[in-house]
Design an enzyme around this catalytic site. Structure first.
Site, short mmCIF file in Angstrom:
data_model
loop_
_atom_site.label_atom_id
_atom_site.label_comp_id
_atom_site.label_asym_id
_atom_site.label_seq_id
_atom_site.Cartn_x
_atom_site.Cartn_y
_atom_site.Cartn_z
CG ASP A 26 -1.99 -1.05 1.18
OD1 ASP A 26 -2.12 -1.73 0.14
OD2 ASP A 26 -2.72 -1.21 2.19
N GLY B 133 -6.41 -10.10 0.91
CA GLY B 133 -6.10 -11.48 1.34
C GLY B 133 -5.09 -11.48 2.47
CG LEU C 28 -24.99 -1.46 7.72
CD1 LEU C 28 -26.27 -1.57 8.54
CD2 LEU C 28 -25.30 -0.99 6.31
N GLY D 164 -23.00 -0.04 12.45
CA GLY D 164 -23.06 -1.39 13.00
C GLY D 164 -23.16 -2.41 11.89
CG ASP E 255 -6.34 4.51 7.64
OD1 ASP E 255 -7.27 4.37 6.83
OD2 ASP E 255 -5.15 4.24 7.38
CB ALA F 199 -12.10 -1.21 9.35
CG ASP G 24 -9.19 -6.37 4.42
OD1 ASP G 24 -10.15 -6.80 3.74
OD2 ASP G 24 -8.34 -5.59 3.98
CE LYS H 83 -2.59 0.96 17.78
NZ LYS H 83 -3.03 -0.33 18.30
N GLY I 196 -3.18 2.76 8.68
CA GLY I 196 -2.65 1.73 7.78
C GLY I 196 -3.45 0.44 7.79
CB SER J 56 -4.76 -0.52 11.58
OG SER J 56 -5.44 -1.36 10.65
#
Ligand code: RIB
Length: 306
Positions: A14, A42, A222, A226, A247, A251, A253, A286, A288, A292
């Site tokens: 990234d 992944g 969502l 939630g 960030d 999240a 993943d 956090k 990244g 994170s």
């Protein structure tokens, strides 16, 4: 005993530009800073599963470049098994260009690189590993026919499947019928169901449609609101943890990887969703992608305070 999880998916480096706001077409904008962080849906989900305590076997493709070496090193540090990762000569590792604005929202542009080369032979090579796993976890940053082959391999061996259909693309009813747990955000739910998804009611409608088309359990996340949980015996809303957003990258993943581990451990659906929500909430605090993703300890601690 750690539950064994097989992840089939992408690896990206990234390249992140922190920016005060998103630029408009034709505009040149002065950013705050530039960062390089290990990512890829992944790989992020594999890392989340490993940090939640699973024995993770990752099936993926990287290039023989500096980015590929660095991503593999990071995965190894998390204890992820790399026997089924193919290093492709003269090929670039996947790269994601990410703009992250002051509100914590992001825009991502991907070049797939070696991820596009993950093929059915890679799945066949990992067939025993997938067959012995408690659960298979896939996303859509690798070719769809490869993912379908992986789902089929898992189904033949009675291994449960979690699919995160990201980035969004349309999927046949036949594919959806091979999925035990479909985990998707508003955008993906809208793309797959053909219905607009903006709130709890529309998420519920989209989930019901996807169940009619063959998916067993559908989880629609969502964001700060939630999530909607749709199973065969019950459907309900779970509110999100309230946290300060730094960030939102990875999240989703983090949610998916953590959810997979909880299910592989035999937790009931509601508890698995809550553990995953706790993990995702910590991830947004956090910066990244893999930087994170929280540890199991931190996730359980937050959960115990709810
Ligand atoms: O889901 C977040 C990920 O999407 C980033 O790490 C980026 O690599 C893209 O694949």
């Amino acid at each position: 005993m750690k539950p064994q999880i097989a992840v089939v998916g992408s690896v990206n480096m990234d390249l992140i530009f922190k920016t005060p706001r998103m630029p408009v077409p034709g505009e040149t904008l002065m950013g705050h800073s530039f960062h390089q962080v290990h990512g890829g849906k992944g790989a992020n989900q594999a890392v989340a599963a490993a940090r939640m305590g699973a024995d993770v076997h990752f099936v993926a493709c990287v290039g023989d470049d500096v980015n590929g070496q660095s991503c593999l090193q990071a995965l190894a540090q998390d204890g992820i098994r790399l026997d089924h990762i193919r290093v492709m000569p003269d090929t670039a590792t996947g790269v994601a260009g990410i703009l992250l604005d002051d509100t914590g929202q992001n825009c991502i542009v991907l070049t797939t690189g070696a991820n596009a080369l993950l093929n059915e032979a890679d799945i066949a090579g990992a067939g025993n590993t997938i067959g012995q796993a408690k659960l298979l976890l896939c996303q859509l940053e690798t070719p769809l026919n490869t993912v379908v082959h992986a789902l089929h391999t898992a189904q033949q061996a009675n291994v449960k499947v979690v699919l995160n259909p990201a980035p969004a693309q349309s999927l046949s009813d036949q594919i959806l019928a091979q999925v035990d747990y479909l985990v998707l955000n508003e955008t993906e739910a809208a793309e797959l169901s053909g219905l607009g998804v903006t709130d709890v009611e529309s998420a519920a409608a989209a989930a019901a449609k996807l169940q009619q088309r063959g998916a067993s359990v559908v989880l629609v996340t969502l964001g700060a609101l939630g999530m909607w949980v749709a199973a065969s015996d019950a459907s309900y809303f779970l509110p999100a943890f309230k946290v300060e957003v730094v960030d939102t990258t990875a999240a989703g993943d983090t949610f998916v990887g953590s959810f997979a581990v909880a299910i592989a451990e035999g937790k009931d659906l509601r508890s698995a969703c809550m553990l995953a929500q706790s993990a995702a909430a910590l991830a947004v605090t956090k910066f990244g992608a893999q930087t994170s993703i929280p540890t199991r300890e931190a996730v359980e601690l937050q959960l115990s305070k709810k």
